[in-house]
Design an enzyme around this catalytic site. Structure first.
Site, mmCIF file in Angstrom:
data_model
loop_
_atom_site.group_PDB
_atom_site.id
_atom_site.type_symbol
_atom_site.label_atom_id
_atom_site.label_comp_id
_atom_site.label_asym_id
_atom_site.label_seq_id
_atom_site.Cartn_x
_atom_site.Cartn_y
_atom_site.Cartn_z
ATOM 1 N N CYS A 190 -1.605 4.857 -5.625
ATOM 2 C CA CYS A 190 -2.453 4.021 -4.779
ATOM 3 C C CYS A 190 -2.475 2.661 -5.454
ATOM 4 C CB CYS A 190 -3.861 4.597 -4.652
ATOM 5 S SG CYS A 190 -4.998 3.486 -3.803
ATOM 6 N N THR B 242 0.864 -1.176 0.000
ATOM 7 C CA THR B 242 0.000 0.000 0.000
ATOM 8 C C THR B 242 0.896 1.220 0.000
ATOM 9 O OG1 THR B 242 -1.543 1.300 1.344
ATOM 10 C CG2 THR B 242 -0.140 -0.216 2.516
#
Length: 230
Positions: free
Chosen positions: A197, A83
């Site tokens: 992202c 992430t």
């Protein structure tokens, strides 16, 4: 081959892409039926997302540090945090685990610099776009000039991530919206755009942008294989 420690679940949709890419790249490198030595600790993203939006960064740091320590105890050689946003805690995690963490921004920035580019747009969660932990590393360590979307576009990008992409929902209308946001970054001088992202790669395609796109998920996963095989 070194053992890769993966911290996943943020969301599991992108963690599945990490697992796929890492094993595909390992098979390409070693041939035959080879796959990567890896250990994944996957968290409950419902809890993570709630803490992010209420601003409980202390609790999030504690969870990421605990995950890093657990992987180190499991015998991994280095950590891959699947992430972008939670790299806010990368340094604390590395210190606590006592083993290296492969920072997601570094292979991305290295690919951009290798292409001779320096001014880039950044898409991601509001936390990644607005806080300095990510933009600052791109600037101070790699000399990149980072542009983020204007406030209304940042809100749109963030909403699509949390209301659609982390749930595996891919909508053509959202793809068009993201393409428009990218276009506005290009109008402001972006020579490339970072998909900052790990779920954005599920939505945005190369043909949606007039400039090169740098997908952090793929670049990070490939860098993990490179380190594991070094």
């Amino acid at each position: 081959m070194k053992t890769i420690g993966l911290i996943g679940g943020m969301s599991w949709e992108s963690s599945a892409e990490y697992y796929r890419i890492i094993n595909e790249e390992t098979a390409k490198a070693l041939g035959g039926t080879h796959s990567a030595r890896s250990l994944m600790l996957s968290v409950d993203f419902g809890e993570i997302e709630a803490a992010q939006h209420r601003g409980d960064w202390d609790a999030l740091e504690a969870e990421m540090v605990a995950a890093a320590r657990a992987l180190a105890a499991g015998g991994v050689d280095f950590i891959v945090l699947c992430t972008n946003t939670m790299h806010r805690f990368a340094e604390a995690m590395e210190r606590a685990a006592g083993i290296p963490l492969l920072h997601i921004a570094d292979p991305t920035a290295e690919a951009i610099r290798a292409a001779g580019l320096s001014r880039v747009g950044l898409l991601g969660t509001a936390f990644t776009m607005e806080q300095d932990f990510y933009k600052g590393r791109l600037g101070s360590r790699h000399g990149l000039d980072v542009l983020v979307p204007e406030a209304e576009d940042r809100a749109l990008v963030h909403r699509v991530i949390y209301e659609e992409l982390v749930l595996g929902t891919v909508r053509e209308a959202s793809r068009a919206d993201y393409a428009a946001v990218i276009g506005r970054l290009v109008d402001r001088g972006a020579e490339a755009v970072i998909l900052g992202c790990t779920e954005i790669m599920l939505l945005v395609r190369p043909e949606d942008s007039a400039v090169p796109l740098y997908d952090t998920t793929t670049l990070h996963a490939k860098a993990a294989v490179g380190r594991a095989l070094a």
